[in-house]
Scaffold this motif. Sequence first.
Motif, PDB file in Angstrom:
ATOM      1  N   GLU A  75       0.861  -1.187   0.000  1.00 36.33           N
ATOM      2  CA  GLU A  75       0.000   0.000   0.000  1.00 36.33           C
ATOM      3  C   GLU A  75       0.891   1.228   0.000  1.00 36.33           C
ATOM      4  OE1 GLU A  75      -2.376  -0.315   3.499  1.00 36.33           O
ATOM      5  OE2 GLU A  75      -4.061  -1.162   2.409  1.00 36.33           O
ATOM      6  N   PRO A  76       0.807   2.077  -1.014  1.00 37.86           N
ATOM      7  CA  PRO A  76       1.701   3.247  -1.044  1.00 37.86           C
ATOM      8  C   PRO A  76       1.260   4.320  -0.051  1.00 37.86           C
ATOM      9  CG  PRO A  76       0.219   3.294  -2.917  1.00 37.86           C
ATOM     10  CD  PRO A  76      -0.077   2.033  -2.179  1.00 37.86           C
ATOM     11  N   LEU A  77       2.234   4.936   0.606  1.00 34.24           N
ATOM     12  CA  LEU A  77       1.952   6.066   1.496  1.00 34.24           C
ATOM     13  C   LEU A  77       2.481   7.362   0.896  1.00 34.24           C
ATOM     14  CD1 LEU A  77       2.823   4.492   4.983  1.00 34.24           C
ATOM     15  CD2 LEU A  77       0.561   4.887   4.026  1.00 34.24           C
ATOM     16  N   SER A  78       3.560   7.257   0.123  1.00 27.14           N
ATOM     17  CA  SER A  78       4.088   8.464  -0.543  1.00 27.14           C
ATOM     18  C   SER A  78       4.963   8.056  -1.715  1.00 27.14           C
ATOM     19  CB  SER A  78       4.901   9.308   0.445  1.00 27.14           C
ATOM     20  OG  SER A  78       6.108   8.654   0.760  1.00 27.14           O
ATOM     21  N   ILE A  79       5.176   9.010  -2.597  1.00 26.83           N
ATOM     22  CA  ILE A  79       6.099   8.773  -3.725  1.00 26.83           C
ATOM     23  C   ILE A  79       6.956  10.015  -3.923  1.00 26.83           C
ATOM     24  CG2 ILE A  79       4.361   9.473  -5.461  1.00 26.83           C
ATOM     25  CD1 ILE A  79       5.697   7.466  -7.401  1.00 26.83           C
ATOM     26  N   ARG A  90       6.764  15.157  -5.443  1.00 25.53           N
ATOM     27  CA  ARG A  90       6.422  14.402  -4.222  1.00 25.53           C
ATOM     28  C   ARG A  90       4.909  14.363  -4.051  1.00 25.53           C
ATOM     29  NH1 ARG A  90      10.988  17.551  -2.421  1.00 25.53           N
ATOM     30  NH2 ARG A  90      12.719  16.156  -1.974  1.00 25.53           N
ATOM     31  N   HIS A  91       4.430  13.235  -3.557  1.00 29.50           N
ATOM     32  CA  HIS A  91       2.991  13.138  -3.300  1.00 29.50           C
ATOM     33  C   HIS A  91       2.744  12.266  -2.073  1.00 29.50           C
ATOM     34  CE1 HIS A  91      -1.245  13.404  -4.346  1.00 29.50           C
ATOM     35  NE2 HIS A  91      -1.327  12.162  -3.913  1.00 29.50           N
ATOM     36  N   ILE A  92       1.754  12.680  -1.277  1.00 29.85           N
ATOM     37  CA  ILE A  92       1.371  11.909  -0.086  1.00 29.85           C
ATOM     38  C   ILE A  92       0.007  11.273  -0.368  1.00 29.85           C
ATOM     39  CG2 ILE A  92       0.771  12.081   2.365  1.00 29.85           C
ATOM     40  CD1 ILE A  92       2.409  14.853   2.137  1.00 29.85           C
ATOM     41  N   TYR A  93      -0.091   9.980  -0.129  1.00 32.02           N
ATOM     42  CA  TYR A  93      -1.363   9.300  -0.406  1.00 32.02           C
ATOM     43  C   TYR A  93      -2.247   9.229   0.831  1.00 32.02           C
ATOM     44  CZ  TYR A  93       0.454   8.120  -4.895  1.00 32.02           C
ATOM     45  OH  TYR A  93       0.946   8.227  -6.162  1.00 32.02           O
ATOM     46  N   THR A  94      -3.531   9.380   0.597  1.00 29.68           N
ATOM     47  CA  THR A  94      -4.501   9.185   1.675  1.00 29.68           C
ATOM     48  C   THR A  94      -5.204   7.848   1.421  1.00 29.68           C
ATOM     49  OG1 THR A  94      -6.306  10.249   0.492  1.00 29.68           O
ATOM     50  CG2 THR A  94      -4.894  11.688   1.793  1.00 29.68           C
ATOM     51  N   GLU A  95      -5.940   7.404   2.426  1.00 29.74           N
ATOM     52  CA  GLU A  95      -6.634   6.120   2.314  1.00 29.74           C
ATOM     53  C   GLU A  95      -7.604   6.137   1.123  1.00 29.74           C
ATOM     54  OE1 GLU A  95      -8.659   5.174   5.911  1.00 29.74           O
ATOM     55  OE2 GLU A  95      -8.958   3.076   5.346  1.00 29.74           O
ATOM     56  N   ARG A  96      -8.264   7.281   0.969  1.00 28.61           N
ATOM     57  CA  ARG A  96      -9.258   7.403  -0.099  1.00 28.61           C
ATOM     58  C   ARG A  96      -8.613   7.324  -1.486  1.00 28.61           C
ATOM     59  NH1 ARG A  96     -13.102  12.668  -0.012  1.00 28.61           N
ATOM     60  NH2 ARG A  96     -14.009  12.404  -2.056  1.00 28.61           N
ATOM     61  N   GLN A  97      -7.443   7.948  -1.603  1.00 26.80           N
ATOM     62  CA  GLN A  97      -6.746   7.916  -2.893  1.00 26.80           C
ATOM     63  C   GLN A  97      -6.292   6.504  -3.228  1.00 26.80           C
ATOM     64  OE1 GLN A  97      -3.725  10.857  -2.184  1.00 26.80           O
ATOM     65  NE2 GLN A  97      -5.066  12.554  -2.700  1.00 26.80           N
ATOM     66  N   VAL A  98      -5.802   5.792  -2.212  1.00 28.88           N
ATOM     67  CA  VAL A  98      -5.342   4.419  -2.479  1.00 28.88           C
ATOM     68  C   VAL A  98      -6.530   3.524  -2.840  1.00 28.88           C
ATOM     69  CG1 VAL A  98      -4.189   2.396  -1.473  1.00 28.88           C
ATOM     70  CG2 VAL A  98      -3.237   4.664  -1.135  1.00 28.88           C
ATOM     71  N   ARG A 126       7.246   4.845  -0.915  1.00 25.41           N
ATOM     72  CA  ARG A 126       7.221   4.335   0.463  1.00 25.41           C
ATOM     73  C   ARG A 126       5.814   3.853   0.803  1.00 25.41           C
ATOM     74  NH1 ARG A 126      10.437   8.919   0.704  1.00 25.41           N
ATOM     75  NH2 ARG A 126      12.614   8.375   1.020  1.00 25.41           N
TER      76      ARG A 126
END
Lengths: 172, 173
Positions: A75-79, A90-98, A126
């Motif tokens: 499950e990605p948390l950031s890239i 850079r990007h931060i993932y939220t639960e909804r985006q995943v 990550r």
Amino acid sequence: MKKTSMLAGFMLLGVLAGSVQAETADANIAADIVQVKRSVLELNKDLYELEEDLLSPATTRAAFYFSLTYGEFFEPLSIEIMGSGFEAVRHIYTERQVAALRMGAVQPLANINLGPGKHNLRAVIRGVDQLGQNRELVVEQQVEKTDKPLLLEFVVSDLAEQQSARAQLKFW
Amino acid sequence: MGHFIRFLFLSLVALTVQAAELKSTETLAPGQRVDDFSMPSAIGGWGQRLSEQRGKPVMLVWLDRCDQCEEELVRYQLLAESYALDHLVAWFIWAPRKNDRPPKMRLPVLLNDRKWSQSWGFNPRPAIMLINNDGVLDHLMLGDLSAHYDETEKTLAQWMAKQQLQASAENEK
């Protein structure tokens, strides 16, 4: 008396003719306004295209996308995407985006300008694995920018036989 | 002459810093819409994005220097959790300094780091923001968290009651 009624008739006719003329003029003005609006919209579209071409011409246009296939083992948390010739993305993932990525969404990450030639890209994704342990997937690859737009998709897919996941770069 | 130029330069720098600080305090006030941000979790888990919470009341607790300051935050965590049924979303926002370790809480602790371009910082800290269902800042409480707990508790109770009333009025329409 007869003259007066004739005069009144003429006046009435004059008023009616005037009103018909005014209505025709109004209709013409309305048609002109529609035409002008259409021209403005067309001009706006042309200006937008011109601006796009000037700001991001095909020779330097590059774009990054991200997708997740299944996502059972990662499950990605950031890239973070780094490389020569552009600012790190850079990007931060939220639960909804995943959740959306799991349903097949392809995320447009960034549009950048990249000069023609070879570039070394390094992407660090990550996230956590199926056991909740922190994990990093890294993609390091050299890409070549030609005079055509460069569209790159980072794809994270499951490796079911190894109960793991891997990240790859896909060229569109 | 050299001293004068140096003095002039330092004065200019000081003025610029002061102006920047003034600007940062002036950038957000009650009644204004709060800009969107995404921040990663400081203690593991999902990142959070403010705009995803639109339609829910949000409480942001911006922490000052905090090195595993759980004790100071426990009361705020319990306070926020007591409104969980009313859909209050509460986040602690932690900015690391030196070797500080983030507080381990049940509520999300977000990492405020300039590295992430999707986030923004807020000064002065500590501060508590109450953001309504429309993403507008309703209350901004500045100052020491322990000293302002009672005020926060009272304000939050009144504000949540108002949010509930508004939500039920909208549902009836």
